[in-house]
Enzyme design. Structure first.
Site, mmCIF file in Angstrom:
data_model
loop_
_atom_site.group_PDB
_atom_site.id
_atom_site.type_symbol
_atom_site.label_atom_id
_atom_site.label_comp_id
_atom_site.label_asym_id
_atom_site.label_seq_id
_atom_site.Cartn_x
_atom_site.Cartn_y
_atom_site.Cartn_z
ATOM 1 N N TYR A 171 1.380 87.978 -32.345
ATOM 2 C CA TYR A 171 0.968 89.236 -32.474
ATOM 3 C C TYR A 171 1.933 90.119 -33.369
ATOM 4 O O TYR A 171 1.511 90.792 -34.255
ATOM 5 C CB TYR A 171 0.406 89.975 -31.486
ATOM 6 C CG TYR A 171 -0.271 91.168 -31.499
ATOM 7 C CD1 TYR A 171 -1.713 91.251 -31.792
ATOM 8 C CD2 TYR A 171 0.507 92.317 -31.215
ATOM 9 C CE1 TYR A 171 -2.315 92.537 -31.679
ATOM 10 C CE2 TYR A 171 -0.232 93.703 -31.459
ATOM 11 C CZ TYR A 171 -1.629 93.733 -31.519
ATOM 12 O OH TYR A 171 -2.184 94.992 -31.585
ATOM 13 N N LYS A 175 1.760 91.646 -37.379
ATOM 14 C CA LYS A 175 1.743 93.077 -37.564
ATOM 15 C C LYS A 175 2.952 93.508 -38.309
ATOM 16 O O LYS A 175 2.982 94.339 -39.241
ATOM 17 C CB LYS A 175 1.886 94.022 -36.063
ATOM 18 C CG LYS A 175 0.458 93.772 -35.320
ATOM 19 C CD LYS A 175 -0.706 94.019 -36.041
ATOM 20 C CE LYS A 175 -2.119 94.356 -35.221
ATOM 21 N NZ LYS A 175 -3.320 94.697 -35.831
HETATM 22 P P1 NDP Z 1 -10.604 95.590 -29.193
HETATM 23 O O1 NDP Z 1 -10.132 94.374 -28.503
HETATM 24 O O2 NDP Z 1 -11.246 96.467 -28.129
HETATM 25 O O3 NDP Z 1 -11.464 95.322 -30.319
HETATM 26 C C1 NDP Z 1 -11.100 94.470 -31.509
HETATM 27 C C2 NDP Z 1 -12.225 94.475 -32.491
HETATM 28 O O4 NDP Z 1 -12.016 93.746 -33.344
HETATM 29 C C3 NDP Z 1 -13.586 94.280 -31.788
HETATM 30 O O5 NDP Z 1 -14.601 94.998 -32.343
HETATM 31 C C4 NDP Z 1 -13.653 92.620 -32.390
HETATM 32 O O6 NDP Z 1 -15.110 92.207 -32.477
HETATM 33 C C5 NDP Z 1 -13.007 92.749 -33.796
HETATM 34 N N1 NDP Z 1 -12.673 91.550 -34.172
HETATM 35 C C6 NDP Z 1 -11.837 90.681 -33.741
HETATM 36 N N2 NDP Z 1 -11.762 89.535 -34.780
HETATM 37 C C7 NDP Z 1 -12.754 89.832 -35.782
HETATM 38 C C8 NDP Z 1 -13.042 89.178 -36.746
HETATM 39 N N3 NDP Z 1 -12.468 87.969 -37.133
HETATM 40 N N4 NDP Z 1 -13.925 89.878 -37.562
HETATM 41 C C9 NDP Z 1 -14.443 91.148 -37.269
HETATM 42 N N5 NDP Z 1 -14.060 91.709 -36.385
HETATM 43 C C10 NDP Z 1 -13.091 91.028 -35.614
HETATM 44 O O7 NDP Z 1 -9.005 96.115 -29.714
HETATM 45 P P2 NDP Z 1 -8.566 97.654 -29.901
HETATM 46 O O8 NDP Z 1 -9.606 98.612 -30.328
HETATM 47 O O9 NDP Z 1 -7.257 97.904 -29.232
HETATM 48 O O10 NDP Z 1 -7.772 97.214 -31.440
HETATM 49 C C11 NDP Z 1 -7.995 97.635 -32.580
HETATM 50 C C12 NDP Z 1 -6.850 97.586 -33.589
HETATM 51 O O11 NDP Z 1 -5.913 98.465 -33.185
HETATM 52 C C13 NDP Z 1 -6.399 96.234 -33.697
HETATM 53 O O12 NDP Z 1 -5.725 95.843 -34.872
HETATM 54 C C14 NDP Z 1 -5.256 95.916 -32.647
HETATM 55 O O13 NDP Z 1 -4.142 95.118 -33.051
HETATM 56 C C15 NDP Z 1 -4.632 97.417 -32.957
HETATM 57 N N6 NDP Z 1 -3.699 97.841 -31.891
HETATM 58 C C16 NDP Z 1 -4.192 97.984 -30.534
HETATM 59 C C17 NDP Z 1 -3.349 98.833 -29.497
HETATM 60 C C18 NDP Z 1 -3.972 98.998 -28.465
HETATM 61 O O14 NDP Z 1 -3.151 99.512 -27.552
HETATM 62 N N7 NDP Z 1 -5.195 98.844 -27.944
HETATM 63 C C19 NDP Z 1 -2.116 99.018 -29.686
HETATM 64 C C20 NDP Z 1 -1.439 98.932 -31.032
HETATM 65 C C21 NDP Z 1 -2.513 98.368 -32.193
HETATM 66 P P3 NDP Z 1 -15.758 91.498 -31.499
HETATM 67 O O15 NDP Z 1 -16.507 92.272 -30.433
HETATM 68 O O16 NDP Z 1 -16.654 90.600 -32.219
HETATM 69 O O17 NDP Z 1 -14.790 90.460 -30.804
#
Ligand code: NDP
Length: 247
Positions: A171, A175
């Site tokens: 991961y 990033k």
């Molecule tokens: P969630 O797990 O809550 O949401 C992830 C989202 O990404 C879901 O809508 C999921 O869809 C979607 N997703 C995953 N794989 C795919 C794919 N192949 N195609 C389309 N959509 C996909 O995560 P967060 O909201 O926390 O994360 C959002 C972003 O923020 C990410 O990039 C994460 O790395 C980044 N981030 C988050 C942090 C945190 O503390 N939460 C900290 C730093 C960065 P589905 O419902 O279909 O699985």
């Protein structure tokens, strides 16, 4: 000067978590938002809820690991709107097991992490770039993470005090590579109105962290929204958290 209306935005992985809140906030700011995700039922339900609040949100099927599907989605947006003003590459996964040493994480975890968190972003961006070039002031926001900061995780104190650094090597590396891609693309597009920036949302309570975190999704979406609505004289090629530089 800001572009007076944010126009058309697309947020990937927008059916839940930070992406859904980013969609809501961009729609509140006046943008029409394509709520993109891989599960038709989930994006339709999420779009329905936001539309019930009067927000201009449309579902768009987009799995960031499906190149043919990405091309079809870009063609659909081209036919319907002819351009795109904001692309938020938000979709992301975290598949590694906490507590395993970096050298013992299965290679398959590395591959699936890079497929979504890096190659997915590159593929989606390439497909939508022709539409972004038709915008007078396009913005690309790549949702990165503090775990992608080489400066931070090569610092022994930070490494020791942040257990996620050693638990999530794939991961983190994906990033870091996303940050590098952000800089490359920003240079490539520096003579255009398109600005490309990476953000760290902050440690946010979403499914990705099994509900743990310091921030709620409202604060977690702020960094993406700020960069999506950047002024014409704003920066490109940066890496920020809520507007402040991340090393
Ligand atoms: P969630 O797990 O809550 O949401 C992830 C989202 O990404 C879901 O809508 C999921 O869809 C979607 N997703 C995953 N794989 C795919 C794919 N192949 N195609 C389309 N959509 C996909 O995560 P967060 O909201 O926390 O994360 C959002 C972003 O923020 C990410 O990039 C994460 O790395 C980044 N981030 C988050 C942090 C945190 O503390 N939460 C900290 C730093 C960065 P589905 O419902 O279909 O699985």
């Amino acid at each position: 000067m800001s572009d007076p209306t944010p126009g058309l935005a697309l947020v990937t992985g927008a059916n839940r978590g930070i992406g859904r809140e980013t969609t809501r906030r961009l729609a509140l700011s006046g943008a029409r938002v394509l709520l993109a995700g891989r599960d038709r039922e989930a994006i339709t339900a999420a779009a329905h809820e936001l539309r019930a609040d009067g927000l201009p949100v449309e579902p768009l099927v987009l799995d960031v690991t499906d190149p043919a599907g990405i091309r079809a989605a870009a063609a659909e947006v081209d036919r319907a709107y002819g351009r795109l003003d904001i692309l938020v590459n938000n979709a992301g996964i975290r598949t590694e097991e906490y507590g395993r040493a970096p050298s013992r994480q299965p290679l398959e975890r590395w591959r699936e992490t890079f497929d979504t968190n890096l190659f997915g972003v590159v593929e989606v961006t390439r497909a939508f770039l022709p539409l972004l070039r038709r915008s007078p002031a396009a913005r690309i926001v790549n949702v990165s993470s503090l775990l992608g900061s080489l400066t931070t995780h090569s610092d022994p104190d930070s490494y020791a005090s942040t257990p996620m650094f050693k638990s999530l090597p794939a991961y983190s590396a994906a990033k870091s590579a996303l940050n590098s891609w952000t800089v490359h693309l920003a240079y490539e597009l520096r003579d255009t109105p398109i600005k490309v920036n990476a953000v760290h949302p902050g440690y946010t309570r979403t499914d990705l962290n099994d509900g743990a975190g310091d921030l709620d999704v409202s604060d977690g979406a702020t960094s993406s929204v700020l960069m999506a609505l950047l002024d014409a004289d704003g920066p490109t090629g940066t890496y920020t958290h809520q507007g402040a530089p991340v090393p």
